[in-house]
Motif scaffolding. Structure first.
Motif, PDB file in Angstrom:
ATOM      1  N   MET A   1       0.266  -1.015   0.130  1.00 38.77           N
ATOM      2  CA  MET A   1      -0.476  -0.061  -0.126  1.00 38.77           C
ATOM      3  C   MET A   1       0.812   1.166   0.270  1.00 38.77           C
ATOM      4  SD  MET A   1      -3.246   0.066   2.051  1.00 38.77           S
ATOM      5  CE  MET A   1      -3.881  -2.016   0.973  1.00 38.77           C
ATOM      6  N   PRO A   2       0.689   2.142  -0.830  1.00 39.31           N
ATOM      7  CA  PRO A   2       1.636   3.326  -0.549  1.00 39.31           C
ATOM      8  C   PRO A   2       1.194   4.425   0.681  1.00 39.31           C
ATOM      9  CG  PRO A   2      -0.269   3.270  -2.654  1.00 39.31           C
ATOM     10  CD  PRO A   2      -0.178   2.200  -2.209  1.00 39.31           C
ATOM     11  N   ILE A   4      -0.520   6.848   2.215  1.00 39.70           N
ATOM     12  CA  ILE A   4      -0.947   8.305   2.118  1.00 39.70           C
ATOM     13  C   ILE A   4      -0.122   8.880   2.260  1.00 39.70           C
ATOM     14  CG2 ILE A   4      -3.116   6.753   2.619  1.00 39.70           C
ATOM     15  CD1 ILE A   4      -2.805   8.436   6.058  1.00 39.70           C
ATOM     16  N   MET A  65       1.014  16.008   8.733  1.00 40.51           N
ATOM     17  CA  MET A  65       0.015  15.358   8.599  1.00 40.51           C
ATOM     18  C   MET A  65       0.448  14.580   9.970  1.00 40.51           C
ATOM     19  SD  MET A  65      -2.736  13.369   6.114  1.00 40.51           S
ATOM     20  CE  MET A  65      -4.037  13.047   6.452  1.00 40.51           C
ATOM     21  N   GLU A  68       0.266  17.462  13.367  1.00 40.37           N
ATOM     22  CA  GLU A  68      -1.155  17.977  13.162  1.00 40.37           C
ATOM     23  C   GLU A  68      -1.712  17.085  13.580  1.00 40.37           C
ATOM     24  OE1 GLU A  68      -3.036  20.798  12.847  1.00 40.37           O
ATOM     25  OE2 GLU A  68      -0.352  21.158  12.183  1.00 40.37           O
ATOM     26  N   GLN A  69      -1.744  16.083  13.194  1.00 41.29           N
ATOM     27  CA  GLN A  69      -2.543  14.390  14.702  1.00 41.29           C
ATOM     28  C   GLN A  69      -1.502  14.565  15.707  1.00 41.29           C
ATOM     29  OE1 GLN A  69      -4.666  11.375  15.159  1.00 41.29           O
ATOM     30  NE2 GLN A  69      -4.647  12.534  13.302  1.00 41.29           N
ATOM     31  N   SER A  72      -3.137  17.832  17.734  1.00 41.49           N
ATOM     32  CA  SER A  72      -4.645  17.296  18.658  1.00 41.49           C
ATOM     33  C   SER A  72      -4.816  15.818  19.545  1.00 41.49           C
ATOM     34  CB  SER A  72      -6.248  17.224  16.941  1.00 41.49           C
ATOM     35  OG  SER A  72      -5.314  17.282  15.916  1.00 41.49           O
ATOM     36  N   GLN A  73      -3.876  14.657  18.962  1.00 46.66           N
ATOM     37  CA  GLN A  73      -3.893  13.972  20.777  1.00 46.66           C
ATOM     38  C   GLN A  73      -3.639  14.394  21.347  1.00 46.66           C
ATOM     39  OE1 GLN A  73      -5.084  11.427  19.816  1.00 46.66           O
ATOM     40  NE2 GLN A  73      -5.207  10.751  17.804  1.00 46.66           N
ATOM     41  N   ARG A  76      -6.299  16.375  23.192  1.00 39.78           N
ATOM     42  CA  ARG A  76      -7.457  16.106  24.006  1.00 39.78           C
ATOM     43  C   ARG A  76      -7.246  14.927  25.053  1.00 39.78           C
ATOM     44  NH1 ARG A  76     -10.264  11.570  21.159  1.00 39.78           N
ATOM     45  NH2 ARG A  76      -8.222   9.798  21.030  1.00 39.78           N
ATOM     46  N   VAL A  78      -7.074  15.111  28.877  1.00 42.89           N
ATOM     47  CA  VAL A  78      -7.705  16.425  29.555  1.00 42.89           C
ATOM     48  C   VAL A  78      -7.360  16.977  30.286  1.00 42.89           C
ATOM     49  CG1 VAL A  78      -8.968  15.873  31.847  1.00 42.89           C
ATOM     50  CG2 VAL A  78     -10.040  14.536  29.534  1.00 42.89           C
TER      51      VAL A  78
ATOM     52  N   LYS B 128     -10.534   7.785  28.309  1.00 43.70           N
ATOM     53  CA  LYS B 128     -10.611   7.945  27.692  1.00 43.70           C
ATOM     54  C   LYS B 128      -9.516   9.101  29.490  1.00 43.70           C
ATOM     55  CE  LYS B 128     -13.724  12.255  26.931  1.00 43.70           C
ATOM     56  NZ  LYS B 128     -14.784  13.300  26.759  1.00 43.70           N
ATOM     57  N   ARG B 154     -16.151  14.477  22.814  1.00 42.68           N
ATOM     58  CA  ARG B 154     -16.717  12.607  22.089  1.00 42.68           C
ATOM     59  C   ARG B 154     -16.383  12.186  23.651  1.00 42.68           C
ATOM     60  NH1 ARG B 154     -12.048  10.476  18.015  1.00 42.68           N
ATOM     61  NH2 ARG B 154     -13.297   7.926  18.364  1.00 42.68           N
ATOM     62  N   ARG B 291      -8.546   1.321   0.720  1.00 39.00           N
ATOM     63  CA  ARG B 291      -7.976   1.068  -0.108  1.00 39.00           C
ATOM     64  C   ARG B 291      -7.812   3.059   0.015  1.00 39.00           C
ATOM     65  NH1 ARG B 291      -4.992   0.022  -5.115  1.00 39.00           N
ATOM     66  NH2 ARG B 291      -3.418   1.239  -5.561  1.00 39.00           N
ATOM     67  N   LEU B 292      -6.894   3.793   0.883  1.00 35.51           N
ATOM     68  CA  LEU B 292      -6.591   4.867   1.234  1.00 35.51           C
ATOM     69  C   LEU B 292      -6.452   5.924   0.130  1.00 35.51           C
ATOM     70  CD1 LEU B 292      -5.307   5.801   4.994  1.00 35.51           C
ATOM     71  CD2 LEU B 292      -7.166   6.575   4.106  1.00 35.51           C
ATOM     72  N   ASP B 293      -5.933   5.856  -0.491  1.00 32.14           N
ATOM     73  CA  ASP B 293      -4.721   6.446  -1.949  1.00 32.14           C
ATOM     74  C   ASP B 293      -6.275   5.859  -3.166  1.00 32.14           C
ATOM     75  OD1 ASP B 293      -4.424   4.047  -2.440  1.00 32.14           O
ATOM     76  OD2 ASP B 293      -2.565   4.415  -4.073  1.00 32.14           O
ATOM     77  N   ASP B 307     -13.955  15.502  18.024  1.00 31.71           N
ATOM     78  CA  ASP B 307     -12.524  15.472  18.167  1.00 31.71           C
ATOM     79  C   ASP B 307     -11.891  15.485  17.579  1.00 31.71           C
ATOM     80  OD1 ASP B 307     -10.602  14.426  18.859  1.00 31.71           O
ATOM     81  OD2 ASP B 307     -11.133  12.615  19.352  1.00 31.71           O
ATOM     82  N   PRO B 308     -11.149  16.939  17.712  1.00 31.13           N
ATOM     83  CA  PRO B 308     -10.132  17.647  16.537  1.00 31.13           C
ATOM     84  C   PRO B 308      -9.129  17.074  16.057  1.00 31.13           C
ATOM     85  CG  PRO B 308     -10.592  18.860  18.186  1.00 31.13           C
ATOM     86  CD  PRO B 308     -11.179  17.314  18.784  1.00 31.13           C
ATOM     87  N   SER B 309      -8.601  15.731  17.050  1.00 27.71           N
ATOM     88  CA  SER B 309      -7.747  14.757  16.887  1.00 27.71           C
ATOM     89  C   SER B 309      -8.717  13.796  15.598  1.00 27.71           C
ATOM     90  CB  SER B 309      -7.077  13.384  17.823  1.00 27.71           C
ATOM     91  OG  SER B 309      -8.650  12.953  18.213  1.00 27.71           O
ATOM     92  N   ILE B 311     -10.178  14.623  12.510  1.00 27.07           N
ATOM     93  CA  ILE B 311     -10.471  15.120  11.739  1.00 27.07           C
ATOM     94  C   ILE B 311      -7.879  15.102  10.578  1.00 27.07           C
ATOM     95  CG2 ILE B 311     -10.040  17.651  10.729  1.00 27.07           C
ATOM     96  CD1 ILE B 311     -12.697  17.820  11.500  1.00 27.07           C
ATOM     97  N   ASN B 312      -8.980  14.677   9.512  1.00 32.14           N
ATOM     98  CA  ASN B 312      -7.066  14.668   8.752  1.00 32.14           C
ATOM     99  C   ASN B 312      -6.936  13.098   9.911  1.00 32.14           C
ATOM    100  OD1 ASN B 312      -7.871  16.309   7.140  1.00 32.14           O
ATOM    101  ND2 ASN B 312      -6.839  18.795   8.309  1.00 32.14           N
ATOM    102  N   LYS B 313      -7.178  12.431  10.096  1.00 31.97           N
ATOM    103  CA  LYS B 313      -6.514  11.981  10.219  1.00 31.97           C
ATOM    104  C   LYS B 313      -6.242  10.716   9.748  1.00 31.97           C
ATOM    105  CE  LYS B 313      -8.265   8.517  13.959  1.00 31.97           C
ATOM    106  NZ  LYS B 313      -8.708   8.393  15.337  1.00 31.97           N
ATOM    107  N   ASN B 314      -6.456  10.089   8.977  1.00 35.83           N
ATOM    108  CA  ASN B 314      -6.775   8.817   7.682  1.00 35.83           C
ATOM    109  C   ASN B 314      -6.586  10.026   6.831  1.00 35.83           C
ATOM    110  OD1 ASN B 314      -6.411   7.194   9.709  1.00 35.83           O
ATOM    111  ND2 ASN B 314      -8.792   7.251  10.006  1.00 35.83           N
ATOM    112  N   VAL B 315      -7.551  10.447   6.655  1.00 38.56           N
ATOM    113  CA  VAL B 315      -8.355  11.083   4.588  1.00 38.56           C
ATOM    114  C   VAL B 315      -8.261  12.651   5.453  1.00 38.56           C
ATOM    115  CG1 VAL B 315     -10.175  11.706   3.231  1.00 38.56           C
ATOM    116  CG2 VAL B 315      -9.988   8.823   4.375  1.00 38.56           C
ATOM    117  N   LYS B 316      -7.332  13.674   4.424  1.00 33.10           N
ATOM    118  CA  LYS B 316      -7.337  14.569   4.906  1.00 33.10           C
ATOM    119  C   LYS B 316      -9.066  15.099   3.516  1.00 33.10           C
ATOM    120  CE  LYS B 316      -3.807  18.090   4.833  1.00 33.10           C
ATOM    121  NZ  LYS B 316      -3.795  18.488   5.322  1.00 33.10           N
ATOM    122  N   GLY B 559      -7.447  -3.843   1.051  1.00 30.74           N
ATOM    123  CA  GLY B 559      -6.389  -3.370   0.143  1.00 30.74           C
ATOM    124  C   GLY B 559      -7.057  -2.899  -1.041  1.00 30.74           C
TER     125      GLY B 559
END
Lengths: 172, 586
Positions: A1-2, A4, A65, A68-69, A72-73, A76, A78, B128, B154, B291-293, B307-309, B311-316, B559
């Motif tokens: 898998m390329p 992302i 990316m 940024e993650q 954010s992590q 969040r 607490v 959490k 969340r 498959r993500l791409d 949950d801001p985390s 956003i853009n975690k897997n997909v932009k 895949g």
């Protein structure tokens, strides 16, 4: 898998204001290890006794990316009050302190002292066959100092990791 | 309210003040003072479980079906470690749970005392948030804070670890009034500019889709209502993740069915080909994206998440909106109306034309048999028998879970409880018990497999003890069906340890517990047997003997992108569907 995200990795310095409560550091370190993020450097100390706040400086590398993650992590969690990316907010002051021990006699010893002087390192311990130097500066400067001392009897190095603060009048 | 009491009394008082009516737990040395304080009151009812994992899943079923936080009480050491699976499950599916654990007395912490474990250390990555309370004067605040953290933003599980000496110690109790977390204040309202941009994008869309998830359910019934209103107003198609089923009515013509790995062809094709995607409270999980791409390559993506985390975690995404689904949808609708937005009716009609052609492939179809019960048929008949009743459905994990998601249809939120993120076999029965506790008059059915059901089967005893007449509908194919299906896909049909050997006689087993056992193996007998199950006023274990070899289709092989599904009319080539790269995926 390329992948992302094939953008090149960047180095970022993050400043975190957290509740100084038991386990807060474990929470942050666990987040990095659990999610496979990098920690290049980590410093932590209480900065306000009254409000029981600690400030943590983390230097990390990753694709934009991922950076940024990471932010954010962290945000969040607490007990985390604020997360500031000092690399994004502009040129921050970054400093690290290192203690470096060299051992040697004669010419080598003289050479080490000269180099220490030109780096404005202080000699904080002296014996007839060793010195301990204290140096403060950007991590790159310390890297350079250490590499110069390597052939001159370098014994060991202890570094604090980066402490950082934004320039200008505002707080984080 | 401030008064002096023991730590144990504070626990019960805090639960009462938080409006807790039921809790699920198991006593042990380190929580005895709390059980004693419980003995002196009758406002909070305690359900005694048979294993702590069951307690957390019950709390999850209770929470998800009622919208309230689920409460768990377990002892130190093994009590806490047994709860870990449930806590992780609640974390991944964003279910509000407050789990109180006993701990050895503070002076013994760190000495490897009897039944000691580092509960906050072990549960740190699977909650959490968690707390170890060392001072009784912090206890009341921490307990109220735990409820706040579990339910706001969340949602998720929160552990409060209380050493035994703190339970005995006296201190000042404070009520929940004025307890607000110092810093944890999630943003509920979305950014106005982003909302405006999103609405403009949606109004101009030619091939839009609403991709909704568990966040719509977590946001409350009003969020589901707003989603329906927005869908009606725009005329756009709606699909949902496994966790979001019920937020949009399955009987509606704009409903495309579930998307993702075992979603419908029309939902996945529409996701792939859409030009504007509105993701509402979902998180682009790998079961969804394939498959993500190659995931929805031509679309502009709007993502609403609290949950801001996420956003853009897997997909932009193009327009992220951080906020609570209800608040954001409300503002989007206001903006839509304010702008007098008019969808491109022609484009939308032609989009529906495309979708109808995908629908015509009937991706959920299967070959019926007069001799053997097809698992899909069993779910269909069950659905027909109960769809007009006040029914709650839970599942275990595996093929039966996907068939339930495909063939049982939901009209309302909070009616469907399943372990989506963690995929915990053994979830369904305790979750059903929890749902039944919250809704004693309703019909609660756990759709199960013969392998999964054995993972928390001991809770049948709990159901009997508390007169909770849950119905366990076991699709028995004598295989860990999903494992076997993947062995077909990846390992040349070598069924290494996926056969359910030495199965118990489920009918006798049910009777041994004091419940009702029913077995059915012929399609012609099924409807009557289901009626018999529904008539029983006790827990029923229904052993439905189904086709052993049926695989769960349609399927996006790991895949592969959305537009390369294996459909039931072309199931051949299952063993070649996954590429070398896809094999490493799970």
């Amino acid at each position: 898998m390329p992948p992302i995200n094939n953008e090149p990795a960047e180095r970022h310095t993050l400043s975190l204001l957290v509740d100084n409560e038991p386990g807060v550091l474990a929470r942050i370190v666990g987040l990095f290890s659990g999610r496979g993020y990098n920690i290049d450097s980590l410093t932590v100390s209480e900065v306000s006794h009254d409000s029981r706040r600690s400030r943590i400086t983390v230097v990390t590398t990753g694709a934009p990316m991922i950076i940024e993650q990471i932010k954010s992590q962290l945000d969040r969690l607490v007990p985390v009050h604020r997360v500031v990316d000092l690399t994004v907010t502009g040129k921050a002051v970054e400093r690290e302190l290192a203690l470096i021990k060299v051992r040697g006699k004669g010419e080598i010893r003289q050479e080490a002292l000269l180099i220490a002087d030109s780096f404005r390192a202080r000699t904080v311990d002296t014996t007839l066959e060793s010195f301990v130097f204290e140096i403060t500066g950007k991590p790159e400067k310390i890297d350079q100092f250490v590499s110069l001392l390597e052939p001159l009897g370098l014994v060991e190095v202890s570094r604090t990791g980066v402490a950082a603060i934004g320039r200008g009048p505002d707080s984080m | 309210m401030m008064r002096e009491m023991t730590g144990a009394e504070m626990v019960m008082q805090a639960l009462i003040d938080q409006g807790v009516e039921h809790m699920f737990g198991y006593p042990g040395g380190a929580v005895l003072p709390i059980y004693d304080a419980m003995f002196h009151q009758n406002q909070v009812k305690h359900v005694l479980v048979r294993h702590e994992q069951g307690a957390v899943h019950m709390a999850e079923g209770y929470a998800r079906s009622s919208g309230k936080a689920g409460v768990v009480l377990v002892t130190s050491g093994p009590g806490a470690t047994n709860a870990v699976t449930g806590l992780t499950d609640a974390l991944l599916d964003s279910i509000p749970v407050v789990c109180i654990t006993g701990q050895v007395p503070t002076h013994l912490i760190g000495s490897d005392a009897f039944q000691e474990c580092d509960t906050v250390g072990i549960t740190r990555p699977c909650t959490k948030h968690n707390y170890l309370v060392r001072d009784v004067n912090d206890l009341a605040r921490v307990l109220h804070e735990a409820f706040y953290v579990a339910q706001n933003g969340r949602p998720g599980p929160v552990v409060v670890d209380i050493p035994k000496d703190v339970q005995f110690a006296k201190g000042i109790y404070v009520g929940p009034e004025n307890i607000q977390h110092k810093t944890y204040q999630p943003k509920l309202r979305g950014d106005d500019e982003k909302i405006r941009a999103a609405v403009e994008l949606l109004a101009k869309a030619k091939k839009p889709i609403f991709y909704t998830g568990g966040g719509v359910i977590n946001s409350g019934p009003e969020a589901s209502r707003l989603l329906r209103e927005f869908a009606r107003l725009s005329g756009y198609p709606v699909t949902s993740t496994l966790m979001g089923l019920g937020a949009y009515p399955a009987s509606d013509k704009q409903w495309l069915g579930m998307l993702g790995m075992h979603g419908t062809y029309e939902a996945n094709m529409a996701m792939h080909d859409c030009d504007v995607m509105l993701c509402v409270g979902a998180r682009f999980d790998d079961r969804i994206t394939g498959r993500l791409d190659a995931f929805s390559p031509g679309s502009k993506k709007i993502h609403i998440d609290i949950d801001p985390s996420s956003i853009n975690k897997n997909v932009k995404v193009d327009i992220p909106i951080i906020g609570d689904v209800k608040h954001v949808l409300e503002d989007m609708l206001t903006t839509w109306r304010g702008m007098k937005a008019e969808p491109d009716r022609r484009a939308i009609a032609s989009w529906w034309g495309e979708i109808d052609r995908w629908r015509a492939r009937k991706s959920l179809s299967y070959a019926k048999s007069p001799d053997v019960i097809k698992p899909q048929y069993a779910i269909e008949r069950l659905y027909h028998a109960v769809k007009d009743k006040d029914v709650y459905i839970t599942t275990e994990v595996g093929q039966h879970q996907m068939w339930a998601a495909q063939h049982f249809h939901f009209e309302e939120p909070n009616r469907w409880m399943t372990s989506g993120g963690l995929g915990t076999m053994g979830y369904g029965l305790p979750a059903a018990i929890g749902a039944q506790v919250a809704h004693p008059e309703s019909l609660v059915i756990d759709i199960a497999g013969e392998a999964s059901i054995q993972m928390c089967l001991q809770e049948l005893s709990t159901a009997l003890q508390f007169n909770l007449p849950v119905k366990i509908f076991v699709l028995n194919n004598e295989y860990m069906g999903m494992v076997r299906q993947w062995q077909d896909l990846l390992h040349g049909g070598r069924y290494s340890h996926s056969y359910s050997e030495s199965l118990p006689d489920f009918v006798k087993l049910a009777e041994a517990y004091g419940g009702v056992g029913i077995r059915c193996s012929r399609p012609g007998d099924l409807d009557a047997a289901i009626q018999e199950m529904l008539k029983a006023d006790r827990p029923v274990l229904f052993d439905c003997i189904v086709d052993q070899k049926e695989n769960c289709l349609p399927m996006i092989p790991s895949g592969k992108p959305h537009n390369e599904m294996i459909l039931p009319d072309h199931p051949e080539g299952l063993d070649e569907a996954i590429s070398e790269e896809g094999k490493i995926m799970v």
